[in-house]
Design a protein around this motif. Sequence first.
Motif, mmCIF file in Angstrom:
data_model
loop_
_atom_site.group_PDB
_atom_site.id
_atom_site.type_symbol
_atom_site.label_atom_id
_atom_site.label_comp_id
_atom_site.label_asym_id
_atom_site.label_seq_id
_atom_site.Cartn_x
_atom_site.Cartn_y
_atom_site.Cartn_z
ATOM 1 N N THR A 493 -41.670 -6.567 10.185
ATOM 2 C CA THR A 493 -40.924 -5.501 10.857
ATOM 3 C C THR A 493 -40.942 -4.200 10.054
ATOM 4 O O THR A 493 -41.264 -3.142 10.608
ATOM 5 N N ASP A 496 -44.493 -2.585 10.054
ATOM 6 C CA ASP A 496 -44.819 -1.970 11.338
ATOM 7 C C ASP A 496 -43.998 -0.700 11.566
ATOM 8 O O ASP A 496 -44.524 0.320 12.020
ATOM 9 N N ASP A 497 -42.728 -0.738 11.213
ATOM 10 C CA ASP A 497 -41.864 0.423 11.445
ATOM 11 C C ASP A 497 -42.246 1.584 10.537
ATOM 12 O O ASP A 497 -42.202 2.748 10.952
ATOM 13 N N GLU A 532 -48.156 -11.810 12.301
ATOM 14 C CA GLU A 532 -47.224 -11.017 11.494
ATOM 15 C C GLU A 532 -47.999 -10.385 10.343
ATOM 16 O O GLU A 532 -48.911 -10.987 9.779
#
Length: 582
Positions: A493, A496-497, A532
């Motif tokens: 997460t 990606d962010d 992921e």
Amino acid sequence: MNRVTQYALDVLEGREIAGRYVKLACQRHLNDIEKSKLAPYRYEFDEQLAQETIDFFESLRFTDGEIAGQTVKLFGFQDFIVGSQFGWLIKGTKYRRFRKSYIQLARKNAKSLIESGTAIKLAAFDNYPNAQVYCTATKMKQARIVWEQANKFINIEPDLRELFKIKDHDAIIESLLNGGKIMALGRDTGTIDGFDPHGGIIDEYHSHKTNQMVKLLEDGSVMQTNSLISIITTAGFDLNAPCYTEYEYCCKVLEGINDAEQYFIFIAQMDKEDDIWDPNNWPKANPLVSKFPDRFENLKRFAKEAKDKGGEDLRNFITKSLNIWYEYTDNGYLDVVKWRDCGCDLTLEDFRGKECILALDLSKGGDLTSGVLEFEYSEIREIDGKEEIVPMYFFEQHSFLPEKKLAAHIKSDTAPYDVWVNQKLITLTKTLGGWKTDYKYILQYYKDIIKKYDLKLKVIAYDPHNADTFLSDLAEFGVDCIEIFQTPKYLNTPTDDFRNSVNSDQVRYDKNDGLMRWTGAYAIITSNAYGEIKIDKEHDGSERIDTIAAAIDAHKVIILNRGEKLDVNKYATDEFLSKLWG
């Protein structure tokens, strides 16, 4: 009308197809001619001297193929380049205005003609005794290309042949007129030390990993009053290379953002809005190839194959045939151009008294160790005609390296660690013999920074790898600490962010931080079986991603804290809590 000014007018009045930066170069020439009519302006254009230079080039004879033996005939863009370089003078002197030049052309647009002709003129016909001219490249084989073309020009013309002595084994051409020399030099840059270059030709600068060759030539010519250091290249694939930095600087000079009156610049490329598959746009990058219908048809054939094949063929066509800087990798993490654009004028001073997260990427004993502070703030932007508040993230890195490992890292990584040390982006640790990173330096550095800027440190995020002996010391900061496990599942997460935030122009870092910019350019993506992701290095040992890894670790905490009060007990391990609080 002299041929230099005529080309400028032909470009600006639409008779010659040219891109924005060639138009700006031509407008610069015309503007400067007008300025030269006023007494305060330092420079003047000597039309006769420019024509004499053009005449010299046109006294050479082609050496290869069907046109071997024919006299050279320059085209307009070549008139503009060589006439400008030698025709612009400092008023009241015979000294050249332009002491440095940057010329970027697509492949097969006669760069070697300009390079080798310039080398011959500087070495033997520039009214300078014992002129030393160096043809340089990353490898001796590449450096000899320009040198050998100069050799061919001399050997094919009897009148020139009598004026030079050729030492092929040593790659030296010696002028019998004035003792001048043309010498080829490869990567062994140490051999330039102590020399006094009247001229330097840097060939295919895009392939240079460092700017060392350019700087050695420039530094060597510091006592010269009329030297010329000329960079001639195509675009390249590495946007983190020194040539791309030079290219960006030159663009800003032509745009009037930077002032460099003694730097001649000619960048033949298409404009951003141009369709790369429209042949009508290709002359902007190919001012010579476009003059020959048969060669232009070859370019069309290459384009079709590249478009059909894609991959490396496409990449090569865009960069080498269209002269567009282009970096692509299937698993590259950040868009390199957007990442560079995240650099800004903000510094820690702008965040005095603000809350922040500290993340530490701890290395093995002798590698780079990095710390990153992340600050959240906001900007007001106009989006679709409405003002909206946009969340922003500022990252400030500082890194640490054992003193004894500095030289080895400069060599293995081909990176200017010594410069970054002098810029205070890296602290060299000297205890433990200077061979291992002393974590006490890190602790003291951040204690001092927090105190100096009155920072409100909220959380320390750390990579648990190599952190066993460091944990108890973190308690001295009196804040919560969170382990950031380096697995795709845990980092997916924030990884990606962070990338999305870069793409949406929400990330900022100090634009003068070359280390932060460098590490971001070399990070790639790796993933597990579930898709992921996390970042990694493309090649073991030759790149560093430490500052970006630390930035993503800090961003993990920011994401965890979105919309809820951070509960450190939820994310800290029992093992760590027991060590911290007993």
